[in-house]
Motif scaffolding. Sequence first.
Motif, PDB file in Angstrom:
ATOM      1  N   ALA A 299      20.386  30.326 -84.856  1.00  0.00           N
ATOM      2  CA  ALA A 299      21.540  31.188 -85.125  1.00  0.00           C
ATOM      3  C   ALA A 299      21.154  32.646 -85.354  1.00  0.00           C
ATOM      4  O   ALA A 299      21.986  33.540 -85.242  1.00  0.00           O
ATOM      5  CB  ALA A 299      22.299  30.652 -86.345  1.00  0.00           C
TER       6      ALA A 299
ATOM      7  N   TRP B 121      22.382  37.966 -90.927  1.00  0.00           N
ATOM      8  CA  TRP B 121      23.460  37.846 -89.944  1.00  0.00           C
ATOM      9  C   TRP B 121      23.100  36.758 -88.946  1.00  0.00           C
ATOM     10  O   TRP B 121      21.957  36.668 -88.483  1.00  0.00           O
ATOM     11  CB  TRP B 121      23.652  39.168 -89.210  1.00  0.00           C
ATOM     12  N   GLU B 122      24.075  35.934 -88.587  1.00  0.00           N
ATOM     13  CA  GLU B 122      23.816  34.823 -87.679  1.00  0.00           C
ATOM     14  C   GLU B 122      24.939  34.700 -86.660  1.00  0.00           C
ATOM     15  O   GLU B 122      26.081  35.094 -86.916  1.00  0.00           O
ATOM     16  CB  GLU B 122      23.690  33.502 -88.448  1.00  0.00           C
ATOM     17  N   MET B 123      24.590  34.099 -85.521  1.00  0.00           N
ATOM     18  CA  MET B 123      25.594  33.723 -84.540  1.00  0.00           C
ATOM     19  C   MET B 123      26.276  32.442 -85.013  1.00  0.00           C
ATOM     20  O   MET B 123      25.690  31.660 -85.760  1.00  0.00           O
ATOM     21  CB  MET B 123      24.929  33.488 -83.181  1.00  0.00           C
ATOM     22  N   PRO B 124      27.513  32.208 -84.588  1.00  0.00           N
ATOM     23  CA  PRO B 124      28.162  30.940 -84.934  1.00  0.00           C
ATOM     24  C   PRO B 124      27.353  29.755 -84.401  1.00  0.00           C
ATOM     25  O   PRO B 124      26.794  29.818 -83.306  1.00  0.00           O
ATOM     26  CB  PRO B 124      29.529  31.039 -84.237  1.00  0.00           C
ATOM     27  N   LYS B 125      27.308  28.705 -85.186  1.00  0.00           N
ATOM     28  CA  LYS B 125      26.557  27.517 -84.782  1.00  0.00           C
ATOM     29  C   LYS B 125      27.493  26.468 -84.194  1.00  0.00           C
ATOM     30  O   LYS B 125      28.651  26.339 -84.614  1.00  0.00           O
ATOM     31  CB  LYS B 125      25.835  26.914 -85.984  1.00  0.00           C
TER      32      LYS B 125
END
Length: 210
Positions: free
Chosen positions: A151, A198-202
């Motif tokens: 992510a 900060w992360e991308m949607p999983k």
Amino acid sequence: MPHTEALLFPLAMIALVAEAMTAALAAGRRKMDWLGVAMLGCVTALGGGSVRDVLLGHYPLWWVKSPYLLLLTGGAALATIGLAQFVHRFHGIFLVLDAIGLVVFTIMGCNVAMSMDQPFLIVVVAGMITGCVGGVIRDVLCNDVPLLFRAELYASVSIVTGLLYIGGIKYGLSPDVVIAAAVVVGFVFRLLAIRLKWEMPKFVFERDDH
């Protein structure tokens, strides 16, 4: 674009050494022999550019054209064996150098694709491949889930950097200004993503058989 390459060259050399050294530490955690350490260092540092060149038909590969890159990256990896007790303490510094490498290699990859008159989308992808794929190869060889597929924001940083750089060049802005802006924005974006998590949607899918 020889002028832009000259501007990026010092940062690229530093990033190559840093990536080779981090790969060597990964090899040490997997208890690889010295040859494995050197090979993993070379593959990690040079793999992204090599995959890009193969996919675009851009020959000779950059390390074939400049064999000293093998000595630089392989030597840095082997040197890490003796320095491991000290190197592993500087995790934060290597994160900074890795962020520099990501944005610099992205721009260099975009340059190669643009020099071949590739379409916009291919230029962006070429930059991302150059910046990210070396780490993917390292993680696969070490039997880890690649950072790119987790992510954490990594490929996204490369894409943003590439878009800024390509857009600035297409609009005829000064290459020096465009490089500086793309490097600074990409670098700060990556460090903020690490600091603020900060992360991308999983995507999570769990099959319920009941």
